[in-house]
Motif scaffolding. Sequence first.
Motif: not given
Length: 315
Positions: A146-149, A80, A143, A217, A82, A139-140
């Motif tokens: 923090i927005e991360t991949t 990651s 959310g 969501r 991020e 990742k979800s």
Amino acid sequence: MNTATEPRGAADKLLDNPGLTVERLPMLTMIFDRLAQSCAEGIRPYAPAVVSCFVNSISTDHVWDALDAYDGSIAAIFYSSELDARILVGLDRRCVYSLMEVMLGGDAQEAPYDEDRTFSTLEVRVAQTVLEIASEALKSAFGPVIETTFRLERVETRMDFTIMGRRNVLAVIAKILIQAMDIGGQMFVVIPQPALTPIRQKLARDLSSDGSASDPRWLKMMRDGVQKAEVRITGVLDEYEETLGAISEWKIGDVLPLKPSALTRVRFDCKSQALFWCELGQSKGVYTLKVAERVNVEEMPLAQFLKSAAVTEQA
């Protein structure tokens, strides 16, 4: 696994940094709960049987102790950018064998296969598919914080101390049980604590005391589901009161007089709840109803009766 490493002594443990306390990071529990739910949804299309996932435990430990406990498993290393850290997500041997049984249409009537051998190419591919599902779920799950991949670097079939860098670093370890047809195993997630330290304040947020905190969501899914719900609307022109004795004597051909005229408004009801007053009309050979105004519930007979009853009781 390198078995030549000596056990850590009590002095080494006393000199360790205290690290993060899971109990003081309620958002971690939410993240792993969402991870488990998303994994179950992601695996379901691949398996004819119902697959369930739920969090068994969340704890802290040293990376080398965690990896030693899962020797003989399949694990994926995700990076990651991020969080600037590598995260390990793995499946123990029993979990891999159970997933193979379920995905290939087994009925789980026989004892689960549990042989300590080298994983086959198909088993590694199935495990990698599940681990990639887990990375998207992770990742979800992160959310709201923090927005991360999470980019897949490699898949390992042997646990090694060097996988996660320094072997004595503290980590958060989540154990997630994956079950289907009374068989299953364990997914484990290892996140180094240094990756979580910069977002510690966000992880410490208590959703129970934050009325504005919500899952966008989930809210969207709930709103869409409610809006798509089909309900029956009833137009009420008049309500006729009569005794049961008189009603029992009705026969075909009887005419019942109605009070309303052509100018009387029609009431729209849904589930016995008055909604709108409508004006009756005609267009192209069919009757129409034009919404005129909302019904004032306070003016309905039942509401007036309850109000008068309450006044009488107080008197």
